[in-house]
Design a protein around this motif. Sequence first.
Motif, PDB file in Angstrom:
ATOM      1  N   ASP A   1       0.821  -1.215   0.000  1.00 32.44           N
ATOM      2  CA  ASP A   1       0.000   0.000   0.000  1.00 32.44           C
ATOM      3  C   ASP A   1       0.860   1.273   0.000  1.00 32.44           C
ATOM      4  O   ASP A   1       1.515   1.589   0.980  1.00 32.44           O
ATOM      5  CB  ASP A   1      -0.917  -0.012   1.226  1.00 32.44           C
TER       6      ASP A   1
ATOM      7  N   SER B   1      -0.254   4.396  -0.171  1.00 34.63           N
ATOM      8  CA  SER B   1      -0.868   5.548   0.476  1.00 34.63           C
ATOM      9  C   SER B   1      -0.361   5.754   1.904  1.00 34.63           C
ATOM     10  O   SER B   1      -0.417   6.859   2.419  1.00 34.63           O
ATOM     11  CB  SER B   1      -2.398   5.423   0.479  1.00 34.63           C
ATOM     12  N   GLU B   2       0.105   4.695   2.555  1.00 35.58           N
ATOM     13  CA  GLU B   2       0.615   4.818   3.921  1.00 35.58           C
ATOM     14  C   GLU B   2       2.081   4.412   4.022  1.00 35.58           C
ATOM     15  O   GLU B   2       2.583   4.161   5.101  1.00 35.58           O
ATOM     16  CB  GLU B   2      -0.225   3.953   4.863  1.00 35.58           C
ATOM     17  N   ASN B   3       2.755   4.374   2.880  1.00 36.88           N
ATOM     18  CA  ASN B   3       4.141   3.951   2.819  1.00 36.88           C
ATOM     19  C   ASN B   3       5.042   5.181   2.879  1.00 36.88           C
ATOM     20  O   ASN B   3       5.237   5.889   1.903  1.00 36.88           O
ATOM     21  CB  ASN B   3       4.348   3.163   1.513  1.00 36.88           C
TER      22      ASN B   3
END
Length: 165
Positions: free
Chosen positions: A46, A48-50
């Motif tokens: 993912d 988006s939260e990396n």
Amino acid sequence: MPAGGKRPRYITPEGFRRIREEYDELFGVERPKLVEVISWAAGNGDRSENGDYIYGRKKLREIDRRIAYLSRVMKDAKVVDPSKAEKRDEVRFGATITLVDEDDRQRRVTIVGDDEAEAGEGRIGWSAPMARAFIGAKVGDERSVRLPAGERFYEVAEIVYPSPD
């Protein structure tokens, strides 16, 4: 100003060399390393939260902007070698001048291209108010300069150009 309204991008050979080195470092070393980190981070799921991926992309945009800027500077640069100056008794581009203010404090500055200016290191861009005030001055000339702290008066104590090699 030349045709097209663009101000010439004068630069010293030393300034051009520094810009070229920064470009080569960013393009040939920093950017490839960052692309590798971004690729690795992208493979971790993912995005988006990396944090590694997000930070890497942001840093890559900054590097790409800097590379584009440096590339423009090099493309538009007009290298002027101050060691070849014919009139060495007056202040011109590339001159290192020693100035004395009304309190007898000395200040030494070199007039360089705007893209290589670094006031903290004594390099002032040729279009800066202080540089413009002294262009054409000779030893003993006094000039006033309007600075953020107010108007100051300086006398030219010395003018030095690099030695021709």
